[in-house]
Design an enzyme around this catalytic site. Structure first.
Site, PDB file in Angstrom:
ATOM      1  N   ASP A 155      -1.429  -3.013  -5.838  1.00 43.64           N
ATOM      2  CA  ASP A 155      -0.948  -2.089  -4.889  1.00 43.64           C
ATOM      3  C   ASP A 155      -0.709  -0.605  -5.758  1.00 43.64           C
ATOM      4  O   ASP A 155      -0.878  -0.587  -6.995  1.00 43.64           O
ATOM      5  CB  ASP A 155       0.271  -2.302  -4.425  1.00 43.64           C
ATOM      6  CG  ASP A 155       0.465  -1.845  -2.949  1.00 43.64           C
ATOM      7  OD1 ASP A 155      -0.002  -0.845  -2.593  1.00 43.64           O
ATOM      8  OD2 ASP A 155       1.261  -2.310  -2.036  1.00 43.64           O
ATOM      9  N   GLU A 187      -5.832  -1.418  -4.231  1.00 45.06           N
ATOM     10  CA  GLU A 187      -5.450  -0.374  -3.293  1.00 45.06           C
ATOM     11  C   GLU A 187      -5.592   1.206  -3.765  1.00 45.06           C
ATOM     12  O   GLU A 187      -4.873   2.052  -3.840  1.00 45.06           O
ATOM     13  CB  GLU A 187      -4.146  -0.484  -2.806  1.00 45.06           C
ATOM     14  CG  GLU A 187      -3.839  -1.802  -1.659  1.00 45.06           C
ATOM     15  CD  GLU A 187      -2.887  -1.586  -0.962  1.00 45.06           C
ATOM     16  OE1 GLU A 187      -2.586  -0.528  -0.327  1.00 45.06           O
ATOM     17  OE2 GLU A 187      -2.076  -2.878  -0.576  1.00 45.06           O
ATOM     18  N   TRP A 188      -6.538   1.083  -4.620  1.00 47.51           N
ATOM     19  CA  TRP A 188      -7.053   2.442  -5.448  1.00 47.51           C
ATOM     20  C   TRP A 188      -7.567   3.685  -4.200  1.00 47.51           C
ATOM     21  O   TRP A 188      -7.145   4.724  -4.285  1.00 47.51           O
ATOM     22  CB  TRP A 188      -7.908   2.088  -6.519  1.00 47.51           C
ATOM     23  CG  TRP A 188      -8.361   3.034  -7.532  1.00 47.51           C
ATOM     24  CD1 TRP A 188      -8.631   4.446  -7.236  1.00 47.51           C
ATOM     25  CD2 TRP A 188      -9.317   2.878  -8.568  1.00 47.51           C
ATOM     26  NE1 TRP A 188      -9.268   5.014  -8.331  1.00 47.51           N
ATOM     27  CE2 TRP A 188      -9.685   4.196  -8.931  1.00 47.51           C
ATOM     28  CE3 TRP A 188      -9.935   1.799  -9.139  1.00 47.51           C
ATOM     29  CZ2 TRP A 188     -10.887   4.090  -9.831  1.00 47.51           C
ATOM     30  CZ3 TRP A 188     -10.934   1.868 -10.072  1.00 47.51           C
ATOM     31  CH2 TRP A 188     -11.287   3.098 -10.575  1.00 47.51           C
ATOM     32  N   ASP A 216      -2.052   1.034   5.939  1.00 45.16           N
ATOM     33  CA  ASP A 216      -1.644  -0.316   6.512  1.00 45.16           C
ATOM     34  C   ASP A 216      -1.696  -0.796   7.961  1.00 45.16           C
ATOM     35  O   ASP A 216      -1.530   0.197   8.831  1.00 45.16           O
ATOM     36  CB  ASP A 216      -0.140  -0.643   6.112  1.00 45.16           C
ATOM     37  CG  ASP A 216       0.155  -0.486   4.655  1.00 45.16           C
ATOM     38  OD1 ASP A 216      -0.711  -0.071   3.770  1.00 45.16           O
ATOM     39  OD2 ASP A 216       1.175  -0.823   4.331  1.00 45.16           O
TER      40      ASP A 216
HETATM   41  C1  GLA Z   1       1.769  -1.406   0.932  1.00 41.42           C
HETATM   42  C2  GLA Z   1       0.538  -2.118   0.922  1.00 41.42           C
HETATM   43  C3  GLA Z   1       0.712  -3.234   1.974  1.00 41.42           C
HETATM   44  C4  GLA Z   1       1.869  -4.174   1.429  1.00 41.42           C
HETATM   45  C5  GLA Z   1       3.270  -3.256   1.098  1.00 41.42           C
HETATM   46  C6  GLA Z   1       4.318  -4.044   0.379  1.00 41.42           C
HETATM   47  O1  GLA Z   1       2.430  -0.733   1.909  1.00 41.42           O
HETATM   48  O2  GLA Z   1      -0.380  -1.236   1.258  1.00 41.42           O
HETATM   49  O3  GLA Z   1      -0.256  -3.983   2.168  1.00 41.42           O
HETATM   50  O4  GLA Z   1       1.591  -4.898   0.270  1.00 41.42           O
HETATM   51  O5  GLA Z   1       2.825  -2.243   0.265  1.00 41.42           O
HETATM   52  O6  GLA Z   1       5.177  -3.272  -0.131  1.00 41.42           O
END
Ligand code: GLA
Length: 403
Positions: A155, A187-188, A216
């Site tokens: 993340d 999630e870069w 998300d």
């Molecule tokens: C971010 C990510 C989600 C999840 C949450 C967990 O928002 O994008 O996919 O992993 O963190 O805290």
């Protein structure tokens, strides 16, 4: 896809990294959307983030047809960690909720013939404020390999965006160096986008096996539409950069949860298949509705998702609030097509499109099969039109094969 790594601890190195993973989009189960950060094992023992939850999901995935359909990775998300590292600076799980440790949980998942995914963060803390990996990339990569981890969701919280490139590259380097194949899910790109920066998709795909590029996803139709719009706009042409080894990730499937209608569930499954997206179910498999389960196991849709050509679909045309997507698939010259009726109300509507606008080849005839049912719908000449009927917020999906 050749993976290049160009960064480690401030020294510029170039090392060829091809971890051999994700030749087709990963399939599995991920806890986040459905189970979030539920810590209440006292009052809600069956649904809290604990080893028990992942073991039960692994049992069901292995025993109830999901594994046979291709679902493979059982993945932990945030909130599994203890609030501090151990005396050796190593990560440790929450001792009450994961009393046997992560190695034992990985062993259990492996004993079911499945793979085990874990979650960490490139920054100083995870998004839910558990210890992050920053400053510990090498130690954490080694720890994950020792535990038998097969996938890392990494993340992008609690780090300066200008440090993303260095952090993600360094972790990729150390994962690769462990010698254990660990699918690297990043999630870069979405991190950059959320900080108002341009995502560098080429750089991400050189390092990562999957690339989260949208905000998300929640269990709500509006959330699916939001992500649909990101994929329809394709800013930065991210669809062109994905392929075997590196896939764009629009986030989890919420099929079988609470908010989507049956048509909307079909739409999510169809679009995720067209996009060559990871298929990560986030649903309570202990009590999923049979129709939702059947959809998740649908052979025709999974075949499109996992098509060996690995070319993500793109918008072919938009007519009269129908968004029409095509994706080249095997056998040669075949095309998967989705007709998405974007109207949110009203009644089912027909759409007719001449075959020559949907296919790239020039075969004189095409066989049309319904992807959901596998049944043959028609044999159409190149100049004839295909007509389908689509419910509001729903899809029709066909495969067109040169006859
Ligand atoms: C971010 C990510 C989600 C999840 C949450 C967990 O928002 O994008 O996919 O992993 O963190 O805290």
């Amino acid at each position: 896809m050749m993976k290049l790594l160009t960064f480690i601890a401030g020294v510029s190195v170039v090392a060829a990294l091809d971890n051999g993973l994700a030749r087709t989009p990963p399939m599995g189960w991920l806890s986040w959307e459905r189970f979030r950060c539920n810590l209440d094992c006292k009052n809600d023992p069956d649904n809290c983030i604990s080893e028990n939850l992942y073991m039960r999901m692994a049992d069901i995935i292995a025993a109830e047809g999901y594994k046979d359909a291709g679902y493979q990775y059982v993945c932990v998300d945030d909130c599994w960690l203890a609030k501090s590292r151990d005396s050796n600076g190593r990560l440790q799980p929450d001792p009450d909720r994961f009393p046997h440790g992560m190695k034992a949980l990985a062993d259990y998942v492996h004993s079911k013939g499945l793979k085990f995914g874990i979650y960490e963060d490139v920054g100083s803390e995870t998004c839910a404020r558990y210890p992050g990996s920053r400053g510990h990339y090498q130690t954490d990569a080694l720890t994950f390999a020792e535990w038998g981890i097969d996938l890392l969701k990494f993340d992008g919280c609690n780090i300066k965006p200008e440090d993303f490139a260095e952090g993600y590259s360094e972790m990729g380097f150390y994962l690769n160096k462990t010698g254990r194949p660990i699918l690297y899910s990043c999630e870069w790109a979405i991190g950059d986008i959320m900080h108002g920066r341009k995502a560098n998709y080429t750089a991400v795909m050189e390092i990562c096996n999957t690339c989260r590029n949208a905000i998300d996803l929640n269990d709500q139709w509006e959330s699916i539409v939001r992500i649909f719009n990101v994929y329809a706009k394709d800013v930065g042409n991210f669809s062109k950069i994905a392929g075997p080894g590196g896939w764009n990730d629009p986030d989890e499937l919420v099929i079988g949860d609470f908010s989507l209608s049956p048509d909307q569930e079909r739409t999510q499954m169809a679009l995720w298949s067209m996009w060559a997206a990871p298929l990560l179910m986030s649903v309570d498999l202990r009590n999923i509705r049979p129709e939702s389960k059947n959809l998740l196991l649908n052979k025709g849709l999974i075949a499109v998702n996992q098509d060996p050509l690995g070319v993500p679909g793109s918008v072919r045309m938009t007519i009269d609030q129908f968004s029409i997507w095509t994706r080249p698939v095997i056998p040669k010259g075949s095309v998967a097509t989705v007709f998405f009726n974007q109207q949110t109300g009203g009644t089912p509507r027909n759409i007719s499109v001449p075959m020559y606008l949907l296919v790239d080849g020039t075969a004189s005839h095409y066989l049309i099969t319904d992807t959901f049912t596998g049944s043959k719908l028609a044999r159409l000449a190149y100049l004839q039109s295909l007509t389908v009927r689509v419910n509001p917020t729903g899809v029709a999906m066909v495969k067109m094969t040169p006859a």
